[in-house]
Design a protein around this motif. Sequence first.
Motif, PDB file in Angstrom:
ATOM      1  N   UNK A  82       0.987  -1.231  -0.086  1.00 28.93           N
ATOM      2  CA  UNK A  82      -0.025   0.088   0.007  1.00 28.93           C
ATOM      3  C   UNK A  82       0.809   1.267   0.174  1.00 28.93           C
ATOM      4  N   UNK A  83       2.111   1.185  -0.029  1.00 27.10           N
ATOM      5  CA  UNK A  83       3.046   2.231  -0.062  1.00 27.10           C
ATOM      6  C   UNK A  83       3.828   2.131  -1.395  1.00 27.10           C
ATOM      7  N   UNK A  84       3.131   3.171  -2.286  1.00 31.10           N
ATOM      8  CA  UNK A  84       3.644   2.932  -3.658  1.00 31.10           C
ATOM      9  C   UNK A  84       4.044   4.662  -4.018  1.00 31.10           C
ATOM     10  N   UNK A  85       4.240   4.531  -5.416  1.00 31.19           N
ATOM     11  CA  UNK A  85       4.932   5.845  -5.849  1.00 31.19           C
ATOM     12  C   UNK A  85       3.737   6.735  -6.118  1.00 31.19           C
ATOM     13  N   UNK A  86       2.387   6.286  -6.186  1.00 33.12           N
ATOM     14  CA  UNK A  86       1.317   7.085  -6.330  1.00 33.12           C
ATOM     15  C   UNK A  86       0.629   7.474  -4.853  1.00 33.12           C
ATOM     16  N   UNK A  87       0.770   6.522  -3.904  1.00 34.36           N
ATOM     17  CA  UNK A  87      -0.038   6.837  -2.573  1.00 34.36           C
ATOM     18  C   UNK A  87       0.925   7.695  -1.893  1.00 34.36           C
ATOM     19  N   UNK A  88       2.471   7.560  -1.835  1.00 37.04           N
ATOM     20  CA  UNK A  88       3.287   8.151  -1.128  1.00 37.04           C
ATOM     21  C   UNK A  88       4.368   8.596  -2.063  1.00 37.04           C
ATOM     22  N   UNK A  89       4.067   9.699  -2.879  1.00 34.43           N
ATOM     23  CA  UNK A  89       5.227  10.529  -3.947  1.00 34.43           C
ATOM     24  C   UNK A  89       6.434  10.945  -2.991  1.00 34.43           C
ATOM     25  N   UNK A  90       6.270  11.230  -1.751  1.00 38.82           N
ATOM     26  CA  UNK A  90       7.164  11.968  -0.907  1.00 38.82           C
ATOM     27  C   UNK A  90       7.295  10.973   0.248  1.00 38.82           C
ATOM     28  N   UNK A  91       8.718  10.988   0.623  1.00 33.89           N
ATOM     29  CA  UNK A  91       8.803  10.026   1.741  1.00 33.89           C
ATOM     30  C   UNK A  91       8.569  11.236   3.080  1.00 33.89           C
ATOM     31  N   UNK A  92       7.561  11.113   3.770  1.00 29.68           N
ATOM     32  CA  UNK A  92       7.038  12.121   4.643  1.00 29.68           C
ATOM     33  C   UNK A  92       6.350  11.465   5.990  1.00 29.68           C
ATOM     34  N   UNK A  93       6.377  12.378   6.964  1.00 32.56           N
ATOM     35  CA  UNK A  93       5.580  12.030   8.073  1.00 32.56           C
ATOM     36  C   UNK A  93       4.424  13.062   8.486  1.00 32.56           C
ATOM     37  N   UNK A  94       3.425  12.867   7.730  1.00 32.32           N
ATOM     38  CA  UNK A  94       2.549  13.950   7.764  1.00 32.32           C
ATOM     39  C   UNK A  94       2.957  15.308   7.003  1.00 32.32           C
ATOM     40  N   UNK A  95       2.016  16.642   7.060  1.00 32.56           N
ATOM     41  CA  UNK A  95       2.457  17.455   6.181  1.00 32.56           C
ATOM     42  C   UNK A  95       3.887  18.456   6.681  1.00 32.56           C
ATOM     43  N   UNK A  96       4.197  18.089   7.916  1.00 32.90           N
ATOM     44  CA  UNK A  96       5.113  18.734   8.553  1.00 32.90           C
ATOM     45  C   UNK A  96       6.696  18.462   8.377  1.00 32.90           C
ATOM     46  N   UNK A  97       6.929  17.016   8.038  1.00 30.67           N
ATOM     47  CA  UNK A  97       8.020  16.453   7.886  1.00 30.67           C
ATOM     48  C   UNK A  97       8.341  15.772   6.787  1.00 30.67           C
ATOM     49  N   UNK A  98       9.365  16.232   6.152  1.00 30.58           N
ATOM     50  CA  UNK A  98       9.548  15.506   4.618  1.00 30.58           C
ATOM     51  C   UNK A  98      11.107  14.934   4.943  1.00 30.58           C
ATOM     52  N   UNK A  99      11.408  13.773   4.470  1.00 31.52           N
ATOM     53  CA  UNK A  99      12.686  13.046   4.717  1.00 31.52           C
ATOM     54  C   UNK A  99      13.409  13.079   3.339  1.00 31.52           C
ATOM     55  N   UNK A 100      14.640  13.495   3.067  1.00 33.23           N
ATOM     56  CA  UNK A 100      15.547  13.424   1.955  1.00 33.23           C
ATOM     57  C   UNK A 100      16.614  12.364   1.948  1.00 33.23           C
ATOM     58  N   UNK A 101      16.852  12.055   0.862  1.00 34.26           N
ATOM     59  CA  UNK A 101      17.874  10.866   0.934  1.00 34.26           C
ATOM     60  C   UNK A 101      19.147  11.283   0.644  1.00 34.26           C
ATOM     61  N   UNK A 102      20.096  10.911   1.484  1.00 35.59           N
ATOM     62  CA  UNK A 102      21.588  11.237   1.110  1.00 35.59           C
ATOM     63  C   UNK A 102      22.355  10.178   1.408  1.00 35.59           C
ATOM     64  N   UNK A 103      23.524   9.782   0.500  1.00 40.75           N
ATOM     65  CA  UNK A 103      24.292   9.054   0.730  1.00 40.75           C
ATOM     66  C   UNK A 103      25.755   9.186   0.117  1.00 40.75           C
ATOM     67  N   UNK A 104      26.745   8.368   0.200  1.00 40.61           N
ATOM     68  CA  UNK A 104      28.163   8.546  -0.191  1.00 40.61           C
ATOM     69  C   UNK A 104      28.128   8.413  -1.714  1.00 40.61           C
ATOM     70  N   UNK A 105      27.331   7.721  -2.465  1.00 46.27           N
ATOM     71  CA  UNK A 105      27.337   7.281  -3.776  1.00 46.27           C
ATOM     72  C   UNK A 105      26.593   8.335  -4.846  1.00 46.27           C
ATOM     73  N   UNK A 106      25.246   7.855  -5.104  1.00 43.57           N
ATOM     74  CA  UNK A 106      24.402   8.625  -6.016  1.00 43.57           C
ATOM     75  C   UNK A 106      23.855   9.949  -5.419  1.00 43.57           C
ATOM     76  N   UNK A 107      23.789   9.831  -4.494  1.00 44.10           N
ATOM     77  CA  UNK A 107      22.881  10.902  -3.801  1.00 44.10           C
ATOM     78  C   UNK A 107      23.485  11.780  -2.636  1.00 44.10           C
ATOM     79  N   UNK A 108      24.480  12.519  -3.299  1.00 44.19           N
ATOM     80  CA  UNK A 108      25.474  13.340  -2.335  1.00 44.19           C
ATOM     81  C   UNK A 108      24.689  14.430  -1.867  1.00 44.19           C
ATOM     82  N   UNK A 109      23.731  14.971  -2.411  1.00 43.45           N
ATOM     83  CA  UNK A 109      22.958  16.188  -1.855  1.00 43.45           C
ATOM     84  C   UNK A 109      21.598  15.542  -1.522  1.00 43.45           C
ATOM     85  N   UNK A 110      20.994  15.928  -0.197  1.00 44.51           N
ATOM     86  CA  UNK A 110      19.754  15.492   0.018  1.00 44.51           C
ATOM     87  C   UNK A 110      18.673  15.637  -0.818  1.00 44.51           C
TER      88      UNK A 110
END
Length: 217
Positions: A82-110
């Motif tokens: 039930x957690x799909x690109x359509x239902x959850x287009x943003x990694x969030x925890x409600x309207x106030x919190x959005x989590x961005x991905x960052x790592x040492x390889x492909x996503x060097x910026x959040x």
Amino acid sequence: MSNPFLKQVFNKDKTFRPKRKFEPGTQRFELHKKAQASLNAGLDLKLAVQLPAGEELNDWVAVHVVDFFNRVNLIYGTISDGCTERSCPVMSGGPKYEYRWQDEHRFRRPTALSAPRYMDLLMDWIEVQINNEDVFPTNVGTPFPRNFLQVAKKILSRLFRVFVHVYIHHFDRIAQLGSEAHVNTCYKHFYYFVTEFGLIDTKELEPLKEMTARMCH
């Protein structure tokens, strides 16, 4: 196996990552057994997370990081359909919190990603950490790296975000499966552990603050 939660967990269509096991006979296996025995005996979770006398903090943290990874991975697996690109287009925890991905390889910026994409990257990243002997040594006598607790804190902070997303966006699915009690117990265990050893910044805990106050105090 009448419990729908367990059916979902063991559904053959689901592909779960192999669990990181502790080798029998190792010190960490004994610690893992000790931790499990406390839980199985129904010991108060607040007491169960305390460092046993004579044990090293890094060993105790390592055992719990692996255990929480396995548990949170299973919890997310049960609602992932039930957690799909359509239902959850943003990694969030409600309207106030959005989590961005960052790592040492492909996503060097959040980087803003959908929840399922974020979860995939997160679980892959944690798996690499806990299977890296330089970070999580399995041989007794092999020292932990100096930055071990720093790495553990990062893993636990990111696992907490999975709880945030599941509770805020998918709790109806958890309830439908009749598994609130199981998920709540996992959450309480996690919360008591990270607060006992100061492993997550207070601001990271903010999204579930009210629920935690009702459940854990």
